[in-house]
Design a protein around this motif. Structure first.
Motif, short mmCIF file in Angstrom:
data_model
loop_
_atom_site.label_atom_id
_atom_site.label_comp_id
_atom_site.label_asym_id
_atom_site.label_seq_id
_atom_site.Cartn_x
_atom_site.Cartn_y
_atom_site.Cartn_z
N GLY A 169 0.81 -1.22 0.00
CA GLY A 169 0.00 0.00 0.00
C GLY A 169 0.84 1.26 0.00
O GLY A 169 0.52 2.23 -0.69
N ALA A 170 1.93 1.25 0.76
CA ALA A 170 2.81 2.42 0.81
C ALA A 170 3.49 2.65 -0.53
O ALA A 170 3.57 3.78 -1.02
CB ALA A 170 3.85 2.24 1.92
N VAL A 171 3.96 1.57 -1.16
CA VAL A 171 4.62 1.67 -2.47
C VAL A 171 3.63 2.17 -3.52
O VAL A 171 3.93 3.09 -4.29
CB VAL A 171 5.25 0.32 -2.87
CG1 VAL A 171 5.60 0.27 -4.34
CG2 VAL A 171 6.48 0.03 -2.00
N VAL A 172 2.45 1.57 -3.57
CA VAL A 172 1.43 2.00 -4.53
C VAL A 172 1.06 3.45 -4.28
O VAL A 172 0.89 4.24 -5.22
CB VAL A 172 0.20 1.07 -4.46
CG1 VAL A 172 -0.99 1.68 -5.21
CG2 VAL A 172 0.53 -0.31 -5.02
N GLY A 173 0.99 3.85 -3.01
CA GLY A 173 0.65 5.23 -2.67
C GLY A 173 1.66 6.23 -3.21
O GLY A 173 1.30 7.29 -3.72
N VAL A 174 2.94 5.89 -3.12
CA VAL A 174 4.00 6.78 -3.64
C VAL A 174 3.88 6.90 -5.16
O VAL A 174 3.94 8.00 -5.71
CB VAL A 174 5.40 6.26 -3.23
CG1 VAL A 174 6.49 6.98 -4.00
CG2 VAL A 174 5.59 6.43 -1.73
N ILE A 175 3.73 5.77 -5.83
CA ILE A 175 3.62 5.80 -7.30
C ILE A 175 2.39 6.59 -7.71
O ILE A 175 2.47 7.45 -8.60
CB ILE A 175 3.59 4.37 -7.88
CG1 ILE A 175 4.91 3.65 -7.59
CG2 ILE A 175 3.29 4.40 -9.38
CD1 ILE A 175 4.88 2.16 -7.85
N GLN A 176 1.26 6.33 -7.06
CA GLN A 176 0.02 7.05 -7.39
C GLN A 176 0.17 8.54 -7.12
O GLN A 176 -0.31 9.36 -7.91
CB GLN A 176 -1.17 6.48 -6.62
CG GLN A 176 -2.49 7.08 -7.03
CD GLN A 176 -2.82 6.84 -8.49
OE1 GLN A 176 -2.93 5.70 -8.92
NE2 GLN A 176 -2.96 7.90 -9.27
N SER A 177 0.85 8.90 -6.04
CA SER A 177 1.06 10.33 -5.74
C SER A 177 1.88 11.00 -6.83
O SER A 177 1.60 12.14 -7.22
CB SER A 177 1.75 10.48 -4.38
OG SER A 177 0.88 10.06 -3.36
N GLN A 178 2.91 10.29 -7.33
CA GLN A 178 3.69 10.86 -8.41
C GLN A 178 2.84 10.99 -9.68
O GLN A 178 2.90 12.02 -10.37
CB GLN A 178 4.94 10.04 -8.70
CG GLN A 178 5.85 10.74 -9.71
CD GLN A 178 7.10 9.97 -10.01
OE1 GLN A 178 7.01 8.86 -10.54
NE2 GLN A 178 8.26 10.54 -9.68
N LEU A 179 2.04 9.99 -9.97
CA LEU A 179 1.16 10.06 -11.15
C LEU A 179 0.16 11.21 -11.02
O LEU A 179 -0.12 11.91 -12.00
CB LEU A 179 0.43 8.73 -11.36
CG LEU A 179 1.31 7.53 -11.70
CD1 LEU A 179 0.49 6.25 -11.73
CD2 LEU A 179 2.06 7.75 -13.00
N ASP A 180 -0.36 11.42 -9.81
CA ASP A 180 -1.28 12.55 -9.57
C ASP A 180 -0.56 13.88 -9.82
O ASP A 180 -1.14 14.80 -10.42
CB ASP A 180 -1.83 12.50 -8.15
CG ASP A 180 -2.76 11.33 -7.90
OD1 ASP A 180 -3.24 10.70 -8.87
OD2 ASP A 180 -3.00 11.03 -6.71
N ALA A 181 0.68 13.98 -9.37
CA ALA A 181 1.46 15.21 -9.60
C ALA A 181 1.68 15.43 -11.10
O ALA A 181 1.59 16.57 -11.58
CB ALA A 181 2.79 15.14 -8.86
N PHE A 182 1.94 14.35 -11.84
CA PHE A 182 2.08 14.48 -13.30
C PHE A 182 0.80 15.02 -13.92
O PHE A 182 0.84 15.87 -14.81
CB PHE A 182 2.42 13.14 -13.95
CG PHE A 182 3.80 12.62 -13.70
CD1 PHE A 182 4.88 13.46 -13.45
CD2 PHE A 182 4.05 11.26 -13.74
CE1 PHE A 182 6.16 12.98 -13.23
CE2 PHE A 182 5.32 10.75 -13.53
CZ PHE A 182 6.38 11.61 -13.27
#
Length: 136
Positions: free
Chosen positions: A26-39
């Motif tokens: 969940g933490a790993v997916v959260g980081v990736i998703q946060s970066q995608l949201d920033a993009f």
């Protein structure tokens, strides 16, 4: 009754490793998703914060990082679909596989290599995964 209590306690302890893995996933997916949201918000300064120290040294600043993402990874910058697939932890090497569809619906699978730092999980690299050949 005593056997029932013992069985319950054993089941709870058996679930602990699974919960720990679920939390890491969940933490790993959260980081990736946060970066995608920033993009999606074109906030490359924020997206850059999710990169590992190695990636930050490699690109130096958010503007260089932005140029690399837009030119080399347009399907990550502007995906039409994102699907999180396999989480792997092999001898401490943590990765998350993600399926992207680009603006034309073309699928591409990317593997995110992750590292855990004092700041939490960070993205240490993204590489395309060769899709297996499918025979009819």
């Amino acid at each position: 009754m005593r056997h029932l209590l013992t069985a319950f306690v054993l089941m709870c302890f058996a679930a602990l490793p699974l919960r720990a893995e679920d939390a890491r996933t969940g933490a790993v997916v959260g980081v990736i998703q946060s970066q995608l949201d920033a993009f999606q918000e074109d906030d490359f300064a924020k997206a850059f914060t999710y990169a590992s120290p190695t990636i930050k040294r490699l690109f130096g600043n958010p503007a260089n990082f932005e140029r690399m993402v837009k030119s080399g990874f347009p399907m990550v910058w502007r995906p039409s679909e994102v699907q999180f697939l396999d989480f792997e932890d092999r001898a401490g090497q943590v990765s998350q596989t993600v399926l992207f569809r680009d603006a034309n619906g073309v699928p591409i699978v990317m593997k995110y290599t992750m590292i855990e730092t004092d700041a939490g999980w960070q993205i240490d690299g993204v590489t395309p995964v060769q899709a297996p050949d499918v025979a009819a």
